[in-house]
Enzyme design. Structure first.
Site, short mmCIF file in Angstrom:
data_model
loop_
_atom_site.label_atom_id
_atom_site.label_comp_id
_atom_site.label_asym_id
_atom_site.label_seq_id
_atom_site.Cartn_x
_atom_site.Cartn_y
_atom_site.Cartn_z
N ASP A 105 0.82 -1.21 0.00
CA ASP A 105 0.00 0.00 0.00
C ASP A 105 0.85 1.26 0.00
O ASP A 105 0.46 2.30 -0.53
CB ASP A 105 -0.93 0.01 1.22
CG ASP A 105 -2.05 -1.00 1.10
OD1 ASP A 105 -2.29 -1.48 -0.03
OD2 ASP A 105 -2.67 -1.33 2.13
N GLY A 106 2.05 1.17 0.61
CA GLY A 106 2.91 2.34 0.68
C GLY A 106 3.35 2.85 -0.68
O GLY A 106 3.61 4.04 -0.84
N ASN A 186 -4.27 9.16 2.84
CA ASN A 186 -4.69 8.45 4.04
C ASN A 186 -5.14 9.39 5.16
O ASN A 186 -6.32 9.44 5.50
CB ASN A 186 -3.57 7.55 4.56
CG ASN A 186 -3.73 6.11 4.12
OD1 ASN A 186 -4.64 5.78 3.37
ND2 ASN A 186 -2.84 5.25 4.58
N ASP A 216 -3.13 12.82 23.08
CA ASP A 216 -1.84 12.67 22.42
C ASP A 216 -1.85 13.25 21.02
O ASP A 216 -0.78 13.44 20.42
CB ASP A 216 -1.45 11.19 22.35
CG ASP A 216 -0.87 10.67 23.66
OD1 ASP A 216 -0.68 11.49 24.59
OD2 ASP A 216 -0.61 9.46 23.76
N GLN A 287 4.70 10.91 6.30
CA GLN A 287 5.80 11.84 6.05
C GLN A 287 5.73 13.02 7.03
O GLN A 287 4.64 13.57 7.25
CB GLN A 287 5.74 12.38 4.62
CG GLN A 287 5.85 11.33 3.54
CD GLN A 287 5.82 11.95 2.15
OE1 GLN A 287 6.61 12.84 1.84
NE2 GLN A 287 4.91 11.48 1.33
#
Length: 363
Positions: A105-106, A186, A216, A287
């Protein structure tokens, strides 16, 4: 209410291959390629000999079967014969009609990032990685898959992307590399990073204050991203054809803070509260983008440039057995839905517990 700034500016398209919408489809979301591609960009998983070998096979097949098609790949020291180097700066002078990804998928997320300021060419993705939510094609079927594309039989599912801009405390847009018209497939994630303190983030929907999140961090994802980081944090699974945005907290202090599904037309603003003891690191599709200090914020809305992903037809299953099984489950037409297969095969959706006693007896 935060002032609305101009997010999109006209940019020449980088894909010259027209797409035709099928008007008889009930949802109107299915499209087909109108003419065969003249140029193909390969995006592959790095440092993998098996993937590199597959790239050579696919490139050789295209050269022999479809002569005249230009083949490109990102800058690499070991390109196959007939494949030219290409970079995102070449998008205008050397337009791409079709992207072929080889990997997980990346690789599709990386392909999307190469066209993060404009139109994304149709993406044909072959499964050669660790996940398969975006990978409907088995590498063994590449001749048939390419034949469907060049004969105009392929259908396309447009997967939503989101566009983001970063702003200073006074509302002005940040310049330079921190604000390069990011468009992601995503999710956008604001998190506390290495700080020991929780973030305090104010979330706005179309200028109206929604909540003050002490956590968080926050995840704002697309339906495609609903099976990624958002799912790990308790977010819902959303079909990719549903035009929506998902806001999911990361380890919130309040137990009543749950993930929200918002309209895809919404404009979301995430502002670091001035009282926050920690800045927020921003990451997009894995990223690192920038760090937002208290008072700074990011605005997010649907991009006008989705990722057109080529769907697998009923004739391109990995085996005859799979095809027969699909016809039994989905009916004689047998087409099915890649997303339905994915959540069942990859997520084991609603799988029942196995009886350990019976399993032991069968051994």
């Amino acid at each position: 209410m935060l002032g609305r700034t101009s997010l999109f500016k006209y940019r020449p398209p980088v894909c010259s291959l027209p797409i035709r919408r099928l008007s008889n489809h009930p949802s109107g979301a299915v499209k087909t390629l109108k003419k065969p591609p003249n140029s193909i960009l390969f995006v592959k998983k790095r440092n993998d000999d098996v993937v590199a070998s597959a790239l050579r096979d696919v490139a050789a097949h295209v050269r022999e079967t479809y002569p005249g098609v230009q083949l490109f790949h990102e800058q690499d020291s070991n390109l196959p014969i007939g494949v030219e180097p290409w970079s995102s700066s070449d998008a205008r002078s050397r337009p791409i009609d079709l992207i072929i990804t080889l990997g997980g998928d990346g690789t599709i997320l990386h392909a999307s990032s190469l066209f993060k300021t404009g139109v994304v060419p149709p993406v044909l993705s072959f499964s050669m990685g660790t996940l398969g939510f975006l990978l409907p094609f088995n590498i063994d079927t590449f001749p048939q898959a390419l034949d469907e594309i060049f004969t105009g039989k392929s259908e396309i599912l447009e997967r939503m992307r989101i566009a983001c801009t970063f702003h200073r405390q006074d509302g002005s847009e940040m310049g330079g590399s921190a604000n390069t018209a990011w468009q992601v497939m995503n999710e956008v994630t604001l998190h506390r990073g290495r700080s020991p303190h929780l973030n305090i983030i104010d979330a706005y929907v179309d200028g109206q204050h929604l909540t003050e999140a002490v956590s968080d961090g926050l995840i704002l994802s697309t339906p495609t991203g609903s099976t990624a980081y958002s799912l790990s944090c308790g977010g819902p699974i959303v079909h990719p054809s549903v035009h929506s945005l998902l806001l999911t907290p990361i380890c919130p202090r309040s137990l009543s803070f749950r993930s929200l599904v918002l309209p895809g037309s919404s404009r979301i603003t995430l502002k670091i509260n001035r009282g926050s003891r920690a800045p927020a690191e921003v990451s997009m599709d894995g990223q690192e983008a920038c760090i937002l200090q208290p008072g700074e914020f990011i605005t997010v809305e649907a991009s006008p440039h989705p990722v057109p992903c080529i769907k697998r037809s009923a004739d391109l299953f990995t085996s005859r057995r799979d095809a027969e099984k699909e016809r039994t489950i989905m009916g004689e037409k047998g087409g099915g839905d890649d997303w339905v297969r994915d959540i069942n095969s990859l997520l084991q959706f609603n799988a029942t517990f196995k009886n350990k006693h019976l399993a032991t007896e069968r051994l």
